[in-house]
Design an enzyme around this catalytic site. Structure first.
Site, PDB file in Angstrom:
ATOM      1  N   LYS A 152      -8.553   5.018 -19.348  1.00 36.54           N
ATOM      2  CA  LYS A 152      -8.357   5.486 -20.773  1.00 36.54           C
ATOM      3  C   LYS A 152      -7.275   5.352 -21.519  1.00 36.54           C
ATOM      4  O   LYS A 152      -6.915   3.976 -21.658  1.00 36.54           O
ATOM      5  CB  LYS A 152      -8.864   6.912 -20.626  1.00 36.54           C
ATOM      6  CG  LYS A 152      -9.845   7.078 -19.515  1.00 36.54           C
ATOM      7  CD  LYS A 152     -11.359   6.468 -20.028  1.00 36.54           C
ATOM      8  CE  LYS A 152     -12.293   6.067 -18.952  1.00 36.54           C
ATOM      9  NZ  LYS A 152     -12.326   6.425 -17.791  1.00 36.54           N
ATOM     10  N   ARG A 154       0.854  -1.191   0.004  1.00 40.89           N
ATOM     11  CA  ARG A 154      -0.014  -0.163   0.032  1.00 40.89           C
ATOM     12  C   ARG A 154       0.919   1.283  -0.007  1.00 40.89           C
ATOM     13  O   ARG A 154       0.659   2.441  -0.380  1.00 40.89           O
ATOM     14  CB  ARG A 154      -0.833   0.090   1.221  1.00 40.89           C
ATOM     15  CG  ARG A 154      -1.641   1.236   1.310  1.00 40.89           C
ATOM     16  CD  ARG A 154      -2.770   1.086   2.215  1.00 40.89           C
ATOM     17  NE  ARG A 154      -2.763   0.387   3.476  1.00 40.89           N
ATOM     18  CZ  ARG A 154      -2.265   1.084   4.484  1.00 40.89           C
ATOM     19  NH1 ARG A 154      -1.893   2.403   4.543  1.00 40.89           N
ATOM     20  NH2 ARG A 154      -2.032   0.376   5.754  1.00 40.89           N
ATOM     21  N   TYR A 208     -16.211  15.292 -15.636  1.00 47.12           N
ATOM     22  CA  TYR A 208     -16.692  14.001 -15.729  1.00 47.12           C
ATOM     23  C   TYR A 208     -17.727  13.931 -14.404  1.00 47.12           C
ATOM     24  O   TYR A 208     -17.224  14.559 -13.265  1.00 47.12           O
ATOM     25  CB  TYR A 208     -15.528  12.823 -15.347  1.00 47.12           C
ATOM     26  CG  TYR A 208     -15.994  11.548 -15.169  1.00 47.12           C
ATOM     27  CD1 TYR A 208     -16.939  10.889 -16.151  1.00 47.12           C
ATOM     28  CD2 TYR A 208     -15.683  10.827 -14.006  1.00 47.12           C
ATOM     29  CE1 TYR A 208     -17.471   9.716 -15.911  1.00 47.12           C
ATOM     30  CE2 TYR A 208     -16.025   9.633 -13.947  1.00 47.12           C
ATOM     31  CZ  TYR A 208     -17.018   8.755 -14.566  1.00 47.12           C
ATOM     32  OH  TYR A 208     -17.493   7.636 -14.684  1.00 47.12           O
ATOM     33  N   ASP A 243      -7.089  17.675 -14.918  1.00 45.41           N
ATOM     34  CA  ASP A 243      -7.389  16.355 -15.335  1.00 45.41           C
ATOM     35  C   ASP A 243      -6.814  16.274 -16.934  1.00 45.41           C
ATOM     36  O   ASP A 243      -7.637  16.847 -17.463  1.00 45.41           O
ATOM     37  CB  ASP A 243      -9.038  16.191 -15.112  1.00 45.41           C
ATOM     38  CG  ASP A 243      -9.318  14.637 -15.542  1.00 45.41           C
ATOM     39  OD1 ASP A 243      -8.831  14.026 -16.145  1.00 45.41           O
ATOM     40  OD2 ASP A 243     -10.320  14.156 -14.917  1.00 45.41           O
TER      41      ASP A 243
HETATM   42  N1  LCS Z   1     -11.549  11.891 -15.256  1.00 47.24           N
HETATM   43  C1  LCS Z   1     -12.105  11.777 -16.458  1.00 47.24           C
HETATM   44  C2  LCS Z   1     -11.881  12.777 -17.471  1.00 47.24           C
HETATM   45  C3  LCS Z   1     -12.869  10.610 -16.961  1.00 47.24           C
HETATM   46  O1  LCS Z   1     -13.448  10.581 -18.146  1.00 47.24           O
HETATM   47  C4  LCS Z   1     -13.020   9.782 -15.729  1.00 47.24           C
HETATM   48  C5  LCS Z   1     -13.776   8.402 -16.204  1.00 47.24           C
HETATM   49  C6  LCS Z   1     -12.677   9.828 -14.382  1.00 47.24           C
HETATM   50  C7  LCS Z   1     -11.921  10.848 -14.380  1.00 47.24           C
HETATM   51  C8  LCS Z   1     -12.702   8.768 -13.589  1.00 47.24           C
HETATM   52  O2  LCS Z   1     -11.924   7.643 -13.833  1.00 47.24           O
HETATM   53  P1  LCS Z   1     -12.238   6.193 -13.563  1.00 47.24           P
HETATM   54  O3  LCS Z   1     -12.329   6.169 -11.947  1.00 47.24           O
HETATM   55  O4  LCS Z   1     -13.264   5.652 -14.059  1.00 47.24           O
HETATM   56  O5  LCS Z   1     -10.898   5.419 -13.868  1.00 47.24           O
HETATM   57  N2  LCS Z   1     -14.647   8.607 -17.436  1.00 47.24           N
HETATM   58  C9  LCS Z   1     -15.413   7.750 -17.759  1.00 47.24           C
HETATM   59  C10 LCS Z   1     -16.424   8.027 -18.800  1.00 47.24           C
HETATM   60  O6  LCS Z   1     -16.555   8.804 -19.560  1.00 47.24           O
HETATM   61  N3  LCS Z   1     -17.045   6.935 -19.249  1.00 47.24           N
HETATM   62  O7  LCS Z   1     -17.001   5.954 -18.113  1.00 47.24           O
HETATM   63  C11 LCS Z   1     -15.838   6.318 -17.378  1.00 47.24           C
END
Ligand code: LCS
Length: 395
Positions: free
Chosen positions: A210, A60, A113, A185
């Site tokens: 992503k 961790r 998001y 971000d």
């Molecule tokens: N920031 C952005 C710009 C994102 O698009 C997402 C997830 C996150 C943070 C959060 O990331 P995660 O915890 O899912 O790894 N975006 C998503 C979307 O547009 N569709 O499904 C997830």
């Protein structure tokens, strides 16, 4: 490892953070799938806990496979170090927790998001943190939202799902003047196309679910602060809250990351062709893609990005029903949330990723009822277009 400082992105992305195995010389990073590390004697354990000796203690807190991935992204972003976490949302919550106190105020992009906004407004508000979500594409809106207790500016550019850009340099100047921490971000751009720390942001982070991973098989996140002070502060909170990545997850992402530049090059070439095709199609109301001259911030995208990316938003004429019909008929373009994968993914934000955002807030953030978001992949572009054309046939 030879010095990567003056090497190009394509070389860095393949070599940074490698050379982990000193014992056998494995070229690929080994997976150190262990929760804990043995000390030679109690004094060594004590020295490691006191920070007097380098070495691992407990996964961790840190792990060689995770550290290899952290070093790679930190080099690509030009930051002090990487802090790998279990998801993009673990990155968001770690940052809110590390950078804001009760009584503080944060300004953020309205069309972030959905859950990045949701946890601030629904959860962090319970601990006395205030927030304002505004259209950060215009610096005046940020100025108007500024309060005596504002401590952080949190932007997403291009934003999810509107593909509206925010000027990072202007925000950094504003943040410096008002003593705010600027967090970016960078999920939609990846460090291949945009490096916010070079534009004077304080912290950059990603959902590596992503394009950094790129193969739609891992959920994860990473935070890269620009300074040692911020790095130590954020890592301490990440470790304490237990938001760490797992070694196997880190190994998979490191493997995906090596082809980031190749995949993004191909996907954005495809995206340009798809966006131009959509713009000419009379069944489409409007298209937003930074690579189109019609994008209101086309010039800004040329100034702060090294390419226009793989994300497009558009609206099918005929409102929500027409949009639904269209999305029901796609075959090659996969109807699914997430983005940045090797395959083309398409979704309807109002009904899916941003369904938790109240309608009036969603509309104010530019996320219209019929907006469709497409993450263009690396398939044959003519076959992507043929699928879109077929799906639009009966609309
Ligand atoms: N920031 C952005 C710009 C994102 O698009 C997402 C997830 C996150 C943070 C959060 O990331 P995660 O915890 O899912 O790894 N975006 C998503 C979307 O547009 N569709 O499904 C997830």
């Amino acid at each position: 490892m030879h010095n990567l400082k003056d090497k190009s992105f394509m070389t860095k992305v393949i070599h940074a953070g490698m050379n982990v195995d000193k014992e056998y010389g494995a070229v690929a990073t080994p997976i150190y799938q262990t929760s804990t590390f043995k000390f030679v004697d109690p004094d060594q354990g004590a020295r490691r806990f006191a920070g007097e000796e380098e070495g691992y203690i407990y996964t961790r807190i840190g792990n060689p496979t995770i550290a290899a991935f952290e070093e790679n992204v930190a080099i690509l972003e030009g930051g002090f170090g990487g802090i790998a976490v279990s998801s993009g949302m673990a990155a968001v919550s770690t940052l809110y927790m590390a950078l804001l106190n009760a009584g503080d105020h944060m300004i953020s992009t309205a069309s972030v998001y959905g859950p990045s906004r949701g946890i601030m407004e629904n959860e962090f508000s319970r601990f006395g943190v205030e927030s304002s979500f505004v259209d950060t594409s215009d610096i005046k809106n940020i100025e108007n939202a500024l309060k005596d207790n504002t401590r952080a500016l949190f932007i997403e550019t291009p934003a999810n799902p509107t593909i509206v850009l925010t000027d990072i340099k202007k925000c950094a100047e504003f943040a410096k003047k008002h003593n705010l921490i600027l967090v970016v971000d960078n999920t939609f751009s990846t460090p291949y196309l945009q490096r916010p720390l070079e534009l004077s942001a304080d912290v950059v982070f990603h959902s590596i679910t992503k394009a950094i991973n790129g193969h739609t098989d891992v959920v994860g996140g990473i935070i890269v602060p620009g300074t040692e002070v911020l790095y130590k502060k954020i890592r301490k909170v990440m470790v304490g809250m237990g938001c760490n990545m797992d070694p196997h997850q880190a190994w998979l992402v490191q493997r995906g990351l090596k082809t980031l530049a190749l995949r993004v090059q191909r996907a954005q070439e495809n995206a340009q062709v798809v966006a131009e095709w959509l713009e000419k199609n009379d069944k489409i109301e409007w298209v937003l893609y930074p690579g189109l001259k019609s994008h209101p911030q086309h010039e800004l995208s040329k100034a702060q990005m090294d390419g226009f990316g793989f994300m497009i938003s558009f609206e099918v004429k005929g409102g929500v029903e027409a949009g639904k019909k269209f999305l029901s008929n796609v075959e090659l373009c996969t109807l699914a949330v997430s983005l940045g994968g090797i395959e083309t993914l398409i979704q309807h934000p109002a009904g899916m990723t941003h369904s938790g955002t109240p309608k009036e807030k969603r509309l104010a953030a530019g996320i219209t009822d019929g907006l469709v978001r497409i993450s263009v992949g690396c398939e044959d572009v003519n076959e992507i277009i043929a699928d879109l054309e077929n799906a639009l046939k009966n609309v």
